[in-house]
Scaffold this active site. Structure first.
Site, PDB file in Angstrom:
ATOM      1  N   HIS A 128      13.318  -3.202  -1.075  1.00  0.00           N
ATOM      2  CA  HIS A 128      14.687  -3.351  -0.555  1.00  0.00           C
ATOM      3  C   HIS A 128      14.662  -3.666   0.927  1.00  0.00           C
ATOM      4  O   HIS A 128      13.636  -3.463   1.596  1.00  0.00           O
ATOM      5  CB  HIS A 128      15.449  -2.035  -0.757  1.00  0.00           C
ATOM      6  CG  HIS A 128      14.892  -0.953   0.104  1.00  0.00           C
ATOM      7  ND1 HIS A 128      13.828  -0.167  -0.289  1.00  0.00           N
ATOM      8  CD2 HIS A 128      15.190  -0.565   1.370  1.00  0.00           C
ATOM      9  CE1 HIS A 128      13.511   0.662   0.683  1.00  0.00           C
ATOM     10  NE2 HIS A 128      14.317   0.439   1.707  1.00  0.00           N
ATOM     11  N   HIS A 155      13.939  -5.960   7.392  1.00  0.00           N
ATOM     12  CA  HIS A 155      12.621  -6.086   6.757  1.00  0.00           C
ATOM     13  C   HIS A 155      12.635  -5.481   5.361  1.00  0.00           C
ATOM     14  O   HIS A 155      13.544  -4.716   5.020  1.00  0.00           O
ATOM     15  CB  HIS A 155      11.578  -5.337   7.585  1.00  0.00           C
ATOM     16  CG  HIS A 155      11.819  -3.859   7.551  1.00  0.00           C
ATOM     17  ND1 HIS A 155      12.727  -3.243   8.385  1.00  0.00           N
ATOM     18  CD2 HIS A 155      11.336  -2.886   6.737  1.00  0.00           C
ATOM     19  CE1 HIS A 155      12.774  -1.955   8.084  1.00  0.00           C
ATOM     20  NE2 HIS A 155      11.940  -1.706   7.090  1.00  0.00           N
TER      21      HIS A 155
END
Ligand code: ACK
Length: 223
Positions: free
Chosen positions: A69, A155
């Site tokens: 995720h 990220h």
């Protein structure tokens, strides 16, 4: 009795669809396999192992317990600042369960973390909380982080070394971006996926020739 307040999650973010997760894991594992055979990497192996001659199997070295995720807001069940306000934003409520495509433009490897840099679109930036880039950043790094564009911390954590928390990936990424901006890049190696550069103290940055896209769902996550 008062109606119970809806509980806040551990965090909100874009979650890769299961088939996308498999594809990204395979592609990034292949990169790790190649990385630990490169001479340039072997020269700096002691920054990972503490010993000059010892080899490291990066695929074993990095572990990742969470689904892949990109975190937008870490709420810690309401304990972090702005958690409730974020959950109540119209754009957050409207985006829940909606699909979206993330673009990965680079990979980072450090002795602590393995991660993918995400380039957020203008629309995606609406879900990126103000000040999120700076949260928990060491005072010495803060001025450099403030000079980076908003969303630089976005990220996907692909893995962490034993005993390292996932929050470290975003911090490692910011440190690398700050060093790059100061022109501190060392050795560069051309690889199939793109250009690999070394940034001292075991930090590696792979700029992808072509971004890797991944389909996601925006959602909350609680354990
Ligand atoms: O890789 P990540 O973005 O780093 O995904 C996990 C997720 O929340 C669940 O732990 C991130 N995370 C943890 N603590 C923080 C924090 N203080 N600030 C921002 N993100 C955090 C972690």
């Amino acid at each position: 009795t008062k109606p119970k307040e809806p509980e806040l999650p551990l965090f909100f973010g874009w979650f890769l669809l299961p088939e996308e997760e498999e594809r990204i894991k395979c592609a990034t594992m292949d990169f790790l396999k190649t990385l630990d055979t490169l001479e340039a990497f072997k020269e700096h192996i002691s920054e990972f192992t503490g010993e000059a001659e010892k080899a490291v199997d990066l695929e074993q070295y990095f572990q990742n317990p969470l689904p892949l995720h990109c975190t937008t807001k870490f709420c810690d069940y309401g304990k972090t600042e702005g958690a409730k306000a974020y959950a109540e934003l119209q754009v957050v409520k409207e985006s829940l369960a909606k699909s979206d495509e993330l673009s990965v433009t680079a990979l980072i490897v450090t002795p602590r973390t393995f991660g993918a840099r995400v380039a957020l679109t203008e629309t995606q930036m609406k879900l990126w909380p103000e000040g999120a880039d700076k949260e928990g950043v060491a005072p010495t790094l803060l001025p450099s982080v403030e000079a980076l564009p908003a969303g630089s911390r976005a990220h996907v954590t692909l893995g962490c070394a034993a005993g390292v928390e996932a929050v470290q990936t975003g911090l490692d990424l910011l440190e690398i971006l700050a060093l790059q901006k100061e022109g501190k890049e060392g050795t560069q190696v051309e690889m199939d996926l793109g250009t690999l550069s070394y940034l001292s103290e075991g930090r590696w940055f792979l700029t992808l020739r072509e971004p890797i896209t991944a389909d996601t769902n925006f959602s909350s996550f609680s354990e």
